[in-house]
Design a protein around this motif. Structure first.
Motif, PDB file in Angstrom:
ATOM      1  N   ASN A 181      46.245 -25.320 -21.558  1.00 54.80           N
ATOM      2  CA  ASN A 181      46.324 -26.648 -20.951  1.00 54.80           C
ATOM      3  C   ASN A 181      47.409 -26.712 -19.890  1.00 54.80           C
ATOM      4  O   ASN A 181      48.140 -25.744 -19.645  1.00 54.80           O
ATOM      5  CB  ASN A 181      46.504 -27.727 -22.023  1.00 54.80           C
ATOM      6  N   LYS A 182      47.509 -27.898 -19.274  1.00 52.78           N
ATOM      7  CA  LYS A 182      48.480 -28.073 -18.192  1.00 52.78           C
ATOM      8  C   LYS A 182      49.912 -27.883 -18.692  1.00 52.78           C
ATOM      9  O   LYS A 182      50.777 -27.349 -17.972  1.00 52.78           O
ATOM     10  CB  LYS A 182      48.317 -29.490 -17.613  1.00 52.78           C
ATOM     11  N   GLU A 185      50.805 -24.303 -18.545  1.00 52.84           N
ATOM     12  CA  GLU A 185      51.093 -23.902 -17.167  1.00 52.84           C
ATOM     13  C   GLU A 185      52.517 -24.315 -16.785  1.00 52.84           C
ATOM     14  O   GLU A 185      53.262 -23.539 -16.180  1.00 52.84           O
ATOM     15  CB  GLU A 185      50.089 -24.555 -16.209  1.00 52.84           C
ATOM     16  N   ASP A 186      52.870 -25.573 -17.128  1.00 57.28           N
ATOM     17  CA  ASP A 186      54.218 -26.076 -16.799  1.00 57.28           C
ATOM     18  C   ASP A 186      55.299 -25.285 -17.533  1.00 57.28           C
ATOM     19  O   ASP A 186      56.364 -25.010 -16.972  1.00 57.28           O
ATOM     20  CB  ASP A 186      54.315 -27.557 -17.166  1.00 57.28           C
ATOM     21  N   GLU A 192      46.866 -21.903 -13.097  1.00 60.42           N
ATOM     22  CA  GLU A 192      45.694 -21.535 -13.911  1.00 60.42           C
ATOM     23  C   GLU A 192      45.147 -20.180 -13.486  1.00 60.42           C
ATOM     24  O   GLU A 192      44.859 -19.320 -14.330  1.00 60.42           O
ATOM     25  CB  GLU A 192      44.611 -22.608 -13.761  1.00 60.42           C
TER      26      GLU A 192
END
Length: 330
Positions: A181-182, A185-186, A192
């Motif tokens: 999920n985002k 990534e953070d 992605e």
């Protein structure tokens, strides 16, 4: 005589044709009676003209309870409007394919059916009656509904994971990452596209943690249970991030590991707080040691002073005794 012979031949031929038609009708009747699919015929007003035994068996009625009644009388209330709108179109078009309705069984419950049919016309082209067969697709509909509900639930869960502030990732034993999920990534600093091209157990994991993590995941595979452990990630910037992972595994029928999915928590603040607490603990220990040392020194001084005081008391006592002795002699 010739004319009589011709008439006899014509009668003979007509008789043969009639017998052939009767034979075909008997075959049709036998097929109609024993057909594995439910059959029905409606007139122009949507009234039952005929039905076969399979129809009666499927819906539990007797023939006299159906023939002469309107088809709409057997429909679920929510499906009557659908019939009123589509029956005229059926008559105009001349056929139907996989048209679904919901019919009432004699016991009171409803079943889903799928119709296939066509229109029979009179020689003058006017409407005669419908010829339709149907299949009971209740189980298919129930399966589809369950599947749709399952898909909807999975979509909700997927949306929750996608938008969750808690980092999530699904990875494989070879180190590849497929789903994340985002928040993940953070946490890692990678996009992605970049995450799909790197290895979680090499690029993201510092060298000092690799053997330890292999041991933990090996235990997971043996115990077939989820594990929780701490390690570190290498951020794209090179910064080291302490993390806690809650990992579950998916195995195939042979017991082999298919993939891992993990919830990952950045514990930088927790680690910082822990380090600060450790520092405070050490400072307190230092202060306690210093205070203890000072107390010990004070105690030594007090002991020394006490000894001096006791010595003086003893000397005074001795002098008092001597004075008393001299007084007694005088």
């Amino acid at each position: 005589m010739k004319s009589e012979a011709t008439s006899m031949e014509q009668l003979w031929e007509e008789n043969k044709v009639l017998k052939a038609r009767i034979s075909e009708l008997e075959k049709y009747k036998a097929f109609f009676e024993k057909a594995p699919m439910s059959y029905q015929s409606l007139n122009e007003d949507g009234v039952f003209v005929d039905i076969n035994p399979t129809w009666l068996k499927t819906l539990g009625y007797k023939k006299e309870e159906v023939v002469g009644k309107k088809f709409s009388e057997f429909l679920h209330p929510d499906w009557k409007t659908h019939f009123y709108e589509n029956f005229p179109a059926f008559k105009k078009r001349g056929y139907v394919h996989d048209v679904i309705f919901k019919l009432r069984h004699k016991k009171g419950h409803f079943i889903h059916i799928s119709f296939e049919g066509c229109i029979a016309y009179n020689p003058d082209g006017s409407f005669k009656q419908t010829y339709c067969v149907f299949q009971d697709i209740t189980k298919r509909i129930e399966t589809e509904e369950k599947s749709n509900k399952s898909i909807a639930r999975e979509k909700v869960l997927a949306d929750i994971l996608r938008n969750s502030p808690l980092a999530f990732a699904l990875g494989y034993p070879d180190g590849s990452i497929e789903l994340f999920n985002k928040a993940f990534e953070d946490l890692t600093g990678y996009s992605e596209e970049e995450l799909r091209g790197i290895s979680w157990n090499v690029v993201l994991t510092p060298q000092k943690w690799r053997n330890k993590e292999e041991e933990i995941l090996s235990e997971l595979c043996l115990a077939k249970k989820q594990v929780r452990y701490e390690k570190e990630y290498i951020h794209k910037s090179g910064r080291i991030i302490p993390v806690e992972l809650y990992v579950k595994a998916k195995f195939n029928e042979s017991g082999d590991l298919v993939h891992l999915f993990a919830f990952v928590t950045d514990i930088t603040d927790r680690r910082k707080n822990t380090d600060e607490l450790e520092l405070h603990r050490k400072n307190l220990e230092t202060i306690v040691e210093e205070r203890t040392k000072k107390l010990q020194e004070k105690n030594k001084e007090l002991d020394k002073a006490l000894k001096v005081f006791v010595g003086r008391e003893m000397l005074i006592k001795e002098l008092q005794n001597k004075v008393k002795t001299l007084e007694d002699k005088l």
